[in-house]
Design an enzyme around this catalytic site. Structure first.
Site, PDB file in Angstrom:
ATOM      1  N   GLY A   1       5.404 -10.233  -2.350  1.00 46.48           N
ATOM      2  CA  GLY A   1       4.189  -9.417  -2.833  1.00 46.48           C
ATOM      3  C   GLY A   1       4.128  -8.831  -4.281  1.00 46.48           C
TER       4      GLY A   1
ATOM      5  CB  CYS B   1       9.406   0.091  -3.093  1.00 48.17           C
ATOM      6  SG  CYS B   1       8.841  -1.065  -2.010  1.00 48.17           S
TER       7      CYS B   1
HETATM    8  C1  LIG Z   1       0.963  -2.714  -0.328  1.00 48.51           C
HETATM    9  C2  LIG Z   1       2.125  -3.370  -0.872  1.00 48.51           C
HETATM   10  N1  LIG Z   1       2.139  -4.083  -1.971  1.00 48.51           N
HETATM   11  C3  LIG Z   1       3.230  -4.790  -2.237  1.00 48.51           C
HETATM   12  C4  LIG Z   1       4.402  -4.732  -1.838  1.00 48.51           C
HETATM   13  C5  LIG Z   1       5.685  -5.273  -2.358  1.00 48.51           C
HETATM   14  O1  LIG Z   1       5.940  -6.562  -1.473  1.00 48.51           O
HETATM   15  P1  LIG Z   1       7.484  -7.060  -1.786  1.00 48.51           P
HETATM   16  O2  LIG Z   1       8.204  -5.921  -1.490  1.00 48.51           O
HETATM   17  O3  LIG Z   1       7.464  -8.220  -0.550  1.00 48.51           O
HETATM   18  O4  LIG Z   1       7.395  -7.669  -3.028  1.00 48.51           O
HETATM   19  C6  LIG Z   1       4.304  -3.870  -0.335  1.00 48.51           C
HETATM   20  C7  LIG Z   1       5.627  -3.638   0.274  1.00 48.51           C
HETATM   21  O5  LIG Z   1       6.709  -3.642  -0.232  1.00 48.51           O
HETATM   22  C8  LIG Z   1       3.153  -2.981  -0.040  1.00 48.51           C
HETATM   23  O6  LIG Z   1       3.299  -2.560   0.874  1.00 48.51           O
END
Ligand SMILES: Cc1ncc(COP(=O)(O)O)c(C=O)c1O
Ligand SMILES: Cc1ncc(COP(=O)(O)O)c(C=O)c1O
Ligand code: FES
Ligand code: FES
Lengths: 145, 387, 387, 145
Positions: free
Chosen positions: B72, B326
């Protein structure tokens, strides 16, 4: 992420509570992480800390350092208590993760604040004790790339 | 209860056994590079196309509009950075919301350093974008609107169709970060006028390290990761074939079970919300109660601090979070909770519980009991709480 | 021979069974997000750190200098784009070679569009960088030298230590794309003055979709993928835990077996080269015969065209390539072969065979026999060949 | 990537070879992909293509389209041969991948070139036959984003 000692003091914190009519009380916070710690002293006429209690709104490390710091100063004279640094508290807890070092500073500063309050009430001064900050967050730096 | 109760499905999920099974042959037997001429490799090109079809179907679009990424975050970065580079001739202004995930917010900050201008539109006290502010923010130089489909912390679902229409009327590209919403809510990219959409497999019982970006045909987005000719020359790098297979398997299952699964989650969510409301004093449900992801619960417990709560829940076998995973390591309170108007110290005492299809009523009841106990214990220690 | 003979290990490799086994628990049981507070997630942070150590050891460095990415391409993009952004205050000039992988070349072209200047240093007829040209290309504004450790098409190994010393003397950052060399050759980043190094797991029997960038402590490289606080805030996105585990397992094995494995490959390589040289007329070995990856063979067969050769080899059960897999779909002849001075029509008739530890002498002999047969057949059809 | 028909003609190409003293011969190439195709005609006095041979330096599709194109024109009059377009060749081969369409153009162009050569030698003209290019690569465009 935390050592066993930290977890022990977090789960079974020593000296939680308040002291009515305390000899000294100090409250400090860290505006950045939003945490707040309050320490109450009951100090006898020989300047020995007879009893100590704390209340903490904060992370696991904040609770554990409050608990350990109060243990370390209990029964000590106010001069000895002044020597209880955040390093001593961290060592007694077998260390803290880097981002949590500031939590132990909160404990050191809360002790100083309570001692300061005691001194003010008694009209005495202790050498080396400066007026504590109520917000310690300025002292920190973040690792930057 | 002796087993772990996992209530952090918004952070990540377990890959389903069917997903892992589907991936396995592509590690050791069918390992060929899809760009190769020989059959063992070239076959994997076909396999990837099938995966693309499954995903395209789930969005009501066609496979050539689906581009695989590493997750994402990369999708969000790509959608923002490469679009504004591609449309820099038209303008330099981006509109987003103040409650985006850091994958969007930090990318916007990066673009600001490069001279682009960003407007961060506010949300109301439930986290819903202020459409009037959005409209007012539009300039002749606006090239992109990026608003998340549903928020990862408080679960609020945005009025995506309205936003899409506004963008469309003004001839502005519309990107949505659907990492939390994808496969939880039905999405049709045409109906909602979505030009780009980000998703991540590990949020829906797929593997970590694989995501996609939907790009509407005709959008002149540049490459973000430059190199080989993979993904129709738009996203370079040897294809993560097992990841792609795992993702499409997860989507296939998640789409098929969506209705049943989210109904179940909704029932558990409401049980959780109403019990906490009734049984714990000084609480606040964050986010819109009804415009909300079926699996999201976010409460603030006054007078207590989040980390302590989480550790005590962990000791009781409950996996939960205070918001976005994160940002752990950061001491700042959640920008989302501040944006909906919470004061600092209350923002610090928030708890996010995100459900999955395997959670049970029994688990929920146990969790509520534990929360009550722990909140009481922590309030007893809090200098802010005087009962 | 009834089974497939895989001779395209430079394109990708099968993940080893031990690698897959090591990954498996992290898909379904130990699936927690490493950034979480609860034990099930936080444990994975420790697991990642261990993986980082294994990899750091293999390069003679320490774990905090290893950053996981989604593959070699992302690592190359990151190393180039974020470095020049970070050091733009110092200058805007990059030096690279004319035979880099597209992950570096296309990124350089992207940066040229953004106003950076790039010098592409030539190589000699064996593909070895012209050090005199490199030195002459250095300007006061040069901020980065990026030269690959070993070439993916012709296997030529560059004088990395000398290049590192030149960069070091001039206070210029040195990045090397070691995607092909890593775990094939011993590498010590300090000894070679390497500031950044890219690698990709699937080239060494690890999984696809995971790579790393080594960044020397002190290098002020910015983020390339912006978002959450993962990888010490330098590379955002939920960590691909199974991928990281698989990568480190593959490195562990590849490092332990390096000597034995490459000796075996070397023997097979020499058998292949000498038989082809002796038994097929009008051939040319591309790349330096001795400064070459132990597993790489690259021949040009005059008068015939590469794709036909590859298809006929495939029909004989042999997986091979004409150069880089990532450029399939493009009709242009290899930029590497043109750079070493081959004319167009000969560059078109090249064959890359890259060995792995499971290949046998018997396979090699079969392959040579088939090549002889096919080359003869295709030459019989060629308007360029008059015998 | 290729259909069965393509693979069949690639593996067993029909009409490979040369014709000595041909009635017409045409060579065309594509500078971009580097491929070259040469077609030889033996045309009788009724303007019927009695025999046809080819030589190709090129990809699988180039070989297969050469083979199929020669099959399609064999036994035809030169006027009928002119109608054999690359589309007809592709259809007869059950299609080609998009990047390979140009290979079938090579075959169409090679036929035209050989017919042109025949006409020049005979001093005749065929309506609709233009002087063929020897390099067809300019005609293509690449898909661009
Ligand atoms: C709304 C949203 N966008 C982006 C991300 C990023 O995704 P990823 O950690 O799989 O790169 C997340 C989750 O971590 C998310 O909840
Ligand atoms: C030298 C070189 N650099 C970079 C890459 C790109 O690696 P990946 O495809 O894993 O992103 C490759 C292989 O594809 C390579 O051989
Ligand atoms: S995080 Fe602030 S006291 Fe621990
Ligand atoms: S690729 Fe040029 S003829 Fe086929």
């Amino acid at each position: 992420m935390y050592s066993e000692k930290v977890m022990d003091h977090f789960q079974n914190p020593r000296n939680v509570g308040e002291i009515e009519n305390p000899s000294g009380v100090g409250t400090v916070g860290n505006a950045k992480c939003g945490d707040i710690m309050r320490i109450y002293f009951d100090i006898d006429e020989n300047q020995v800390i007879r009893d100590v209690k704390f209340k903490t709104f904060g992370c696991g490390a904040a609770v554990a350092t409050s608990s350990m710091a109060t243990e370390l100063v209990k029964g000590k004279t106010i001069y000895e208590a002044l020597q209880v640094t955040n390093k001593a508290v961290m060592e007694a807890l077998d260390g803290l993760p880097p981002v949590k070092v500031h939590c132990s500073l909160l404990a050191e500063e809360a002790i100083h604040a309570a001692l300061w309050d005691y001194c003010e009430k008694q009209g005495i001064t202790i050498e080396g004790l400066e007026k504590p900050k109520s917000d310690i967050s300025e002292e920190e730096e973040e690792e930057d790339y | 209860m002796n087993k772990t109760i996992y209530l952090d499905h918004a952070a990540t999920t377990a890959a389903r056994p069917e997903v892992v099974e589907a991936m396995l042959p592509y590690f050791t037997e069918k390992y060929g590079n899809p760009s190769s001429i020989y059959d063992m490799g070239a076959k994997n090109k076909g396999v990837i196309t099938q995966a693309r079809e499954t995903i395209a179907d789930s969005l009501g679009t066609t496979p050539e509009n689906i581009y695989f990424t590493a997750g994402g975050t990369e999708s969000d970065n790509w959608a923002l950075i490469a679009t504004v580079e591609g449309y820099a001739g038209k303008g330099n202004h981006i509109i987003t919301s103040s409650i985006e995930h850091h994958a969007v917010l930090h990318t916007c900050q990066y673009l600001e350093k490069r001279g682009f201008e960003v407007t961060y539109v506010d949300v109301d006290e439930n986290g819903i974008l202020r459409l009037d502010q959005l409209k007012a923010a539009i300039r002749p130089t606006t090239i992109l609107i990026s608003v998340m489909f549903a928020n990862n912390e408080i679960g609020t679902i945005q009025p995506i169709k309205e936003i899409g229409e506004i963008a469309h009327e003004h001839g502005i590209l519309f990107h949505t970060d659907a990492v939390q919403a994808y496969c939880q809510l039905p999405i049709n990219v045409d109906e909602y006028h979505i030009d780009m959409l980000s998703a991540s497999a590990h949020k829906l019982n797929g593997p970590k390290g694989i995501g996609f970006l939907y790009i509407r045909k005709g959008v002149k987005i540049r490459s973000f990761i430059h190199g080989g000719a993979q993904e129709r020359k738009r996203r370079a790098g040897t294809e993560n074939v097992p990841g792609i297979i795992g993702f499409s398997k997860a989507v296939e299952i998640a789409q098929a079970t969506m209705k049943e699964r989210t109904e179940k989650e909704l029932a558990l969510r409401e049980r959780l919300i109403s019990r906490i409301y009734k049984e714990v004093p000084y609480v606040r449900l964050n986010g819109d109660h009804w415009n909300r992801l079926p699996n999201n619960v976010n409460f603030s417990f006054q007078f207590i601090e989040g980390e302590s709560l989480l550790i005590m829940l962990d000791m009781a076998g409950i996996c939960a979070s205070s918001g976005s995973a994160c940002t752990s390591g950061s001491l700042d309170p959640s920008h989302v909770l501040l944006a909906i108007g919470l004061p600092h110290e209350i923002a610090h005492g928030s708890l996010r519980l995100t459900l999955g299809e395997d959670n049970t009523e029994e688990e929920i009841d146990y969790v509520v009991d534990k929360i009550k106990e722990i909140v009481e214990h922590l309030r007893g220690m809090s200098p802010l709480y005087e009962d």
